[in-house]
Motif scaffolding. Structure first.
Motif, PDB file in Angstrom:
ATOM      1  N   SER A 148       1.234   5.750 -31.383  1.00  0.00           N
ATOM      2  CA  SER A 148       0.189   5.735 -32.412  1.00  0.00           C
ATOM      3  C   SER A 148      -1.214   5.708 -31.826  1.00  0.00           C
ATOM      4  CB  SER A 148       0.372   4.514 -33.330  1.00  0.00           C
ATOM      5  OG  SER A 148       0.038   3.324 -32.636  1.00  0.00           O
ATOM      6  N   LYS A 162      -2.786   3.066 -31.308  1.00  0.00           N
ATOM      7  CA  LYS A 162      -3.442   1.942 -31.972  1.00  0.00           C
ATOM      8  C   LYS A 162      -3.909   0.928 -30.941  1.00  0.00           C
ATOM      9  CE  LYS A 162      -2.545  -1.560 -35.534  1.00  0.00           C
ATOM     10  NZ  LYS A 162      -1.493  -2.116 -36.443  1.00  0.00           N
ATOM     11  N   TRP A 221       0.683  -5.843 -28.511  1.00  0.00           N
ATOM     12  CA  TRP A 221      -0.357  -6.202 -27.548  1.00  0.00           C
ATOM     13  C   TRP A 221      -0.007  -7.484 -26.795  1.00  0.00           C
ATOM     14  CZ3 TRP A 221      -5.031  -3.718 -26.388  1.00  0.00           C
ATOM     15  CH2 TRP A 221      -5.905  -4.441 -25.574  1.00  0.00           C
ATOM     16  N   HIS A 248      -6.166  -2.817 -29.986  1.00  0.00           N
ATOM     17  CA  HIS A 248      -6.470  -4.121 -30.551  1.00  0.00           C
ATOM     18  C   HIS A 248      -7.739  -3.988 -31.386  1.00  0.00           C
ATOM     19  CE1 HIS A 248      -7.407  -8.386 -30.880  1.00  0.00           C
ATOM     20  NE2 HIS A 248      -6.218  -8.668 -30.373  1.00  0.00           N
ATOM     21  N   GLU A 249      -7.764  -4.651 -32.538  1.00  0.00           N
ATOM     22  CA  GLU A 249      -8.903  -4.503 -33.453  1.00  0.00           C
ATOM     23  C   GLU A 249     -10.225  -4.913 -32.804  1.00  0.00           C
ATOM     24  OE1 GLU A 249      -8.353  -8.850 -35.645  1.00  0.00           O
ATOM     25  OE2 GLU A 249      -7.859  -7.011 -36.722  1.00  0.00           O
ATOM     26  N   ARG A 257       6.104   3.066 -31.821  1.00  0.00           N
ATOM     27  CA  ARG A 257       4.900   3.572 -32.478  1.00  0.00           C
ATOM     28  C   ARG A 257       3.669   2.735 -32.110  1.00  0.00           C
ATOM     29  NH1 ARG A 257       6.345   2.659 -37.325  1.00  0.00           N
ATOM     30  NH2 ARG A 257       5.045   0.806 -37.658  1.00  0.00           N
ATOM     31  N   ASP A 258       3.727   1.424 -32.375  1.00  0.00           N
ATOM     32  CA  ASP A 258       2.535   0.576 -32.270  1.00  0.00           C
ATOM     33  C   ASP A 258       2.542  -0.370 -31.078  1.00  0.00           C
ATOM     34  OD1 ASP A 258       1.635   1.686 -34.665  1.00  0.00           O
ATOM     35  OD2 ASP A 258       2.651   0.149 -35.860  1.00  0.00           O
ATOM     36  N   GLU A 265     -11.775  -1.691 -31.229  1.00  0.00           N
ATOM     37  CA  GLU A 265     -11.916  -0.460 -31.997  1.00  0.00           C
ATOM     38  C   GLU A 265     -13.382  -0.003 -31.924  1.00  0.00           C
ATOM     39  OE1 GLU A 265      -9.783   1.422 -33.312  1.00  0.00           O
ATOM     40  OE2 GLU A 265      -7.940   0.261 -33.519  1.00  0.00           O
TER      41      GLU A 265
END
Length: 725
Positions: free
Chosen positions: A604, A606, A565, A608-609, A561-562, A612
């Motif tokens: 997902s 998703k 990183w 890395h923050e 899913r995720d 974003e």
């Protein structure tokens, strides 16, 4: 004066004279250890800065009449790069890079330092005669400074020593007879200057050690001058400030400080480094450590620099102590093996076409010998027996959460080889590569079973049994990747097949992006560890990470899913190519592999923050407000990554694959030679691959390129992403 008072004064006077004499002797001993009253100062006289050739190695200084002359910054603190010693009537001067005998002598005060050292080595004679074997530039410098010189590059060079006072010696493969002649030269009062780049020698002599095999050590080690591995931190201006070395740069002084209870990180680094350099049989430092080990209570990891003496004694145990039996720290890490565990043996098939570790599914008990029976045709083929997957060493770390070195190897150079590791560990046959194409069966005995699953080979029934095997470490393997984790994380894993199929997809994705075949010459490896040498994870063979990552490696649902990183980032490092990775992008282009895997293989989406959408807009706006400074772009990996992400979003991953394939096909003369050429080629090759002029785009990020490279793209339509306009 009464007689009693007179007697008391006489007694006090006698005591004072005794104390003064003892103190004088202590000062004299300290001066002798430091090389005399002013020997170091005389060599450094008039010297403020010297040039730095290449990447110098490190020296260790431990003799009573040896002393550091010049030190340089290194991991753990200042380390000697030039040192000297009085050797009976003679004198020795050593450098940690043979380049200090070359053109760098013409830079700053380097020539002055060398002349001072040569005159000191020659016993300060008024009219010394110097000869050089292999160091012509040094000979020319001495001649220009008024010293009579002659070349010794002929075959009969030893006969010329009788007429010389100073010898500049390039230590090639010195024979026993040559070492004996050099010792006689020292004994009659001659002076020798020599230099070796320790780490370079190790690279050119695989399978050999500086401690045991460096020929020049037979000349220098008895006088406490040692060439070691590792390297200095090279100053950016390639000039080294020359000041008086700190006392703790001498291993004897450092050990004295630790024995007195001083918590000195520099002392720990100096003694630990010296231990790694000391030849077996040393009679300078090892006897002192042996005595301290007998009289000091052992302390096990975790250890900090506050535990200075305990760290040094543990280092001594690992390097030169009695290795028989299990080390008590093995129970902490990598772990103990139950005494009831049954013995296991196995025949292992080995091919030596590429350097790798061949997993055996076996584990060595701490301190117990593993036996290897080797076919006669396999000896001398670069094969080794390895015990332990944890190859990171921690010598220069301030804290040791585990012992600093816990793996062992032995060359399979005879038909019967035995090896024990005080810490135990997974058992491997290590191949040196070389493309010889050999295929052999190695018989291993003296082990226990470890949990081991290989995709496509291990049956469900076999796995049900093997996952309960007594070895404390397990491996899950395919032809493309191997995961090494504590056995507790696989004991309840029903069947690793689906997990390993996912990991194969990750490796196939990395191959696709790199434009290389999916089938690999050797599988990549991930190994979890209690403590590693750098960072939270680092790339290499194996890729290393901390124990808290172990459950994530086997959590298929979360990985699918995720993703992860960091795991993909380190795999990216292993696939990076220097031709398209310029300064400031080492920690950037590896993240292309994280982005690719998360997008193409995980579900997902998703990110890395740090990249974003909201953060992305903030990073770009700040960079533009600052005036697009390239230094800021280079120092913020996620800011720089946005540039690469924009190219992917506009032109797709296929454009990267096309460009990477083009780089791989370049002839040597076509490859970029420096950073300027790397930036120019990256811009022009990507532009041609996508049919757009990326010059404005690079300028919009503040990435410098040449006018010629930008002009070469004028036939293409210019391109700039919407968010950069």
């Amino acid at each position: 004066m009464r007689r009693a008072e007179f007697s008391g004064n006489v007694a006090r006077s006698t005591v004072m004279r005794t104390l003064t004499r003892a103190f004088t002797l202590l000062l004299a001993a300290a001066a002798a250890r430091a090389g005399g009253d002013d020997d170091g100062d005389r060599i450094r006289d008039g010297v403020r800065r010297i040039g730095v050739p290449g990447v110098p190695g490190l020296l260790s200084v431990c003799g009573a009449k040896a002393f550091p002359v010049v030190v340089a910054p290194a991991a753990g603190g200042a380390a000697p790069v030039m040192a000297a010693a009085k050797a009976g009537k003679g004198r020795l001067v050593v450098f940690s890079h043979d380049g200090w005998f070359g053109p760098v002598l013409d830079e700053a005060d380097t020539g002055r330092l060398f002349e001072n050292a040569a005159r000191w080595a020659g016993g300060d004679r008024k009219k010394p005669r110097a000869g050089a074997r292999g160091f012509g530039h040094a000979l020319k410098l001495l001649a220009a400074r008024g010293i009579a010189t002659e070349s010794l590059d002929g075959a009969a060079w030893l006969a010329q020593l009788d007429d010389l006072d100073i010898l500049c010696l390039a230590p090639r493969a010195l024979s026993d007879a040559e070492i004996e002649a050099l010792n006689r030269f020292l004994a009659r009062g001659g002076g020798i200057l020599t230099g070796v780049t320790g780490w370079g020698w190790e690279q050119l002599n695989p399978g050999k050690s500086l401690r045991s095999d460096l020929p020049i050590h037979r000349l220098t080690a008895p006088h406490g001058l040692l060439f070691g591995g590792g390297s200095i931190q090279v100053p950016s201006n390639r000039l080294l400030d020359v000041t008086e070395p700190p006392p703790l740069a001498h291993a004897g002084e450092a050990l004295d400080a630790l024995a007195r209870g001083k918590a000195e990180p520099a002392a720990v680094a100096t003694v630990s480094r010296c231990l790694r350099d000391l030849p077996p049989g040393d009679e300078v430092l090892l006897p002192r450590l042996r005595k301290l080990l007998r009289t000091t209570k052992r302390k096990l990891p975790p250890l900090t620099d506050a535990d200075g003496l305990a760290k040094v004694l543990l280092a001594y145990e690992l390097i030169d102590g009695d290795r028989a039996g299990a080390h008590p720290a093995a129970e902490q890490f990598p772990g103990a093996v139950a005494r009831s565990a049954p013995a296991a043996e196995r025949d292992v098939t080995v091919e030596s076409t590429v350097g790798c570790w061949v997993s055996t599914g076996l584990y060595a008990r701490p301190g117990e010998e593993v036996g290897a029976k080797v076919p006669p045709g396999a000896t001398g083929k670069g094969l080794s027996l390895r015990i332990g997957a944890h190859t990171d060493t921690l010598w220069d770390k301030p804290n040791w959460d585990r012992a600093p070195e816990i793996s062992r190897t032995a060359a399979l150079d005879s038909v019967h080889v035995r090896l024990a590791n005080p810490f135990g560990g997974l058992v491997y046959v290590e191949t040196g590569g070389g493309g010889s194409g050999g295929r052999w069966e190695i018989a291993l005995t003296g082990c226990v079973e470890a949990p081991y699953y290989r995709l496509g080979e291990t049956t469900p029934e076999e796995w049900a049994k093997r996952r309960k095997a007594p070895g404390p470490w397990a491996e899950l393997a395919t032809s493309k990747v191997i995961l090494t984790v504590p056995s507790e994380f696989v004991r309840d894993l029903p069947l690793p097949g689906p997990l390993l199929i996912f990991w194969d997809k990750v490796l196939d994705g990395a191959a696709d992006l790199s434009s290389i075949p999916r089938e690999r010459a050797r599988p990549e490896r991930y190994v979890t560890d209690k403590q590693i040498s750098a960072g939270y994870m680092h790339s290499g063979y194996p890729i290393m990470t901390h124990l808290d990552a172990a459950p994530r490696f086997v959590d298929l649902a979360t990985l699918e899913r995720d993703g992860d990183w960091g795991m993909f980032h380190e795999m990216g490092h292993n696939h990076q190519q220097g031709d398209w990775t310029f300064d400031g992008t080492v920690e950037v282009t590896c993240n292309l592999y994280s982005l690719y895997t998360l997008e193409r293989i995980c579900t997902s989406g998703k990110l890395h923050e740090a990249i974003e959408p909201a953060k992305r807009r903030e990073l770009i706006a700040r960079h533009r407000a600052q005036g697009l400074p390239f230094v800021a772009w280079k120092n913020q990996p996620f800011l720089a990554l946005l540039c690469y992400a924009q190219l992917k979003e506009a032109f797709g991953w296929e454009s990267y694959m096309k460009v990477f394939a083009e780089y791989r096909a370049l002839a040597p003369e076509e490859r970029p030679k420096n950073d300027d050429e790397k930036r120019d080629q990256w811009m022009t090759r990507f532009s041609r691959a996508v049919g757009r002029d990326l010059g404005p785009f690079f300028g919009g990020w503040g990435i410098p390129t040449s006018e010629a490279a930008r002009r070469a793209l004028s036939d293409l339509p210019a391109w700039m992403p919407e968010e950069m306009r």
